[in-house]
Design a protein around this motif. Structure first.
Motif, short mmCIF file in Angstrom:
data_model
loop_
_atom_site.label_atom_id
_atom_site.label_comp_id
_atom_site.label_asym_id
_atom_site.label_seq_id
_atom_site.Cartn_x
_atom_site.Cartn_y
_atom_site.Cartn_z
N THR A 1 38.46 43.42 49.95
CA THR A 1 39.41 42.61 50.69
C THR A 1 40.11 41.67 49.71
O THR A 1 39.68 41.51 48.57
CB THR A 1 38.71 41.76 51.77
OG1 THR A 1 37.87 40.80 51.12
CG2 THR A 1 37.89 42.64 52.71
N LEU A 2 41.16 41.03 50.18
CA LEU A 2 41.86 40.06 49.33
C LEU A 2 40.92 38.92 48.96
O LEU A 2 40.94 38.44 47.82
CB LEU A 2 43.11 39.54 50.03
CG LEU A 2 43.93 38.52 49.24
CD1 LEU A 2 44.32 39.06 47.86
CD2 LEU A 2 45.15 38.10 50.03
N ARG B 1 37.86 36.09 44.81
CA ARG B 1 36.58 35.62 44.27
C ARG B 1 36.34 36.21 42.89
O ARG B 1 35.84 35.54 41.98
CB ARG B 1 35.42 35.99 45.21
CG ARG B 1 35.20 34.99 46.31
CD ARG B 1 33.88 35.21 47.03
NE ARG B 1 33.80 36.49 47.72
CZ ARG B 1 34.31 36.73 48.92
NH1 ARG B 1 34.95 35.78 49.57
NH2 ARG B 1 34.18 37.91 49.47
N TRP B 2 36.72 37.48 42.70
CA TRP B 2 36.60 38.13 41.40
C TRP B 2 37.40 37.36 40.36
O TRP B 2 36.92 37.04 39.28
CB TRP B 2 37.08 39.58 41.52
CG TRP B 2 36.88 40.39 40.29
CD1 TRP B 2 37.81 40.66 39.33
CD2 TRP B 2 35.68 41.03 39.87
NE1 TRP B 2 37.26 41.44 38.34
CE2 TRP B 2 35.95 41.68 38.65
CE3 TRP B 2 34.40 41.12 40.42
CZ2 TRP B 2 34.99 42.40 37.97
CZ3 TRP B 2 33.44 41.85 39.73
CH2 TRP B 2 33.74 42.48 38.52
N GLU B 3 38.65 37.05 40.70
CA GLU B 3 39.52 36.30 39.78
C GLU B 3 38.97 34.89 39.54
O GLU B 3 38.96 34.42 38.39
CB GLU B 3 40.93 36.18 40.38
CG GLU B 3 41.66 37.48 40.50
CD GLU B 3 42.96 37.34 41.28
OE1 GLU B 3 43.84 38.17 41.04
OE2 GLU B 3 43.10 36.44 42.11
N ASP B 4 38.54 34.23 40.61
CA ASP B 4 38.05 32.85 40.49
C ASP B 4 36.81 32.76 39.62
O ASP B 4 36.54 31.71 39.02
CB ASP B 4 37.76 32.25 41.87
CG ASP B 4 39.03 32.00 42.67
OD1 ASP B 4 40.13 32.02 42.08
OD2 ASP B 4 38.91 31.80 43.90
N CYS C 1 34.53 39.66 32.64
CA CYS C 1 35.33 38.44 32.40
C CYS C 1 35.96 38.40 31.01
O CYS C 1 36.92 37.67 30.80
CB CYS C 1 34.51 37.19 32.67
SG CYS C 1 33.03 37.05 31.68
N ASP C 2 35.44 39.17 30.07
CA ASP C 2 36.05 39.20 28.74
C ASP C 2 37.18 40.21 28.66
O ASP C 2 37.75 40.44 27.59
CB ASP C 2 34.99 39.48 27.67
CG ASP C 2 34.31 40.83 27.82
OD1 ASP C 2 34.70 41.62 28.70
OD2 ASP C 2 33.36 41.08 27.06
N SER D 1 45.57 40.96 36.00
CA SER D 1 45.37 39.58 36.41
C SER D 1 45.75 38.61 35.31
O SER D 1 45.87 37.41 35.55
CB SER D 1 43.92 39.36 36.84
OG SER D 1 43.04 39.70 35.78
N GLU D 2 45.94 39.11 34.12
CA GLU D 2 46.31 38.25 32.99
C GLU D 2 47.78 37.81 33.08
O GLU D 2 48.18 36.87 32.43
CB GLU D 2 46.02 38.95 31.68
CG GLU D 2 44.51 39.15 31.52
CD GLU D 2 44.15 40.08 30.38
OE1 GLU D 2 44.96 40.98 30.06
OE2 GLU D 2 43.06 39.92 29.84
#
Length: 63
Positions: free
Chosen positions: A2-3, A8-11, A33-34, A59-60
């Protein structure tokens, strides 16, 4: 996925990268995360996820 899950993945500091963008869906690779090793991958046609990704390839790239 889900969004909320993606956010949460990004955060958490992890990254994602678009692997394939189709006419109706997108395939996204979830990376450590790296920015290295792929941890998971998902396909989504969810309009909220598609809008969140926009034209970005990772996401970068900032919105």
């Amino acid at each position: 996925m889900t969004l909320d899950d993606l956010r949460r993945w990004e955060d958490s500091g992890a990254c994602w990268r678009v692997v394939r963008r189709g006419p109706e869906d997108v395939t996204v690779s979830l990376l450590r995360c790296d920015g290295g090793e792929e941890v998971d991958r998902f396909v989504s046609a969810d309009p909220e996820i598609l809008a969140h990704l926009g034209d970005r390839v990772s996401s970068e790239q900032k919105i």
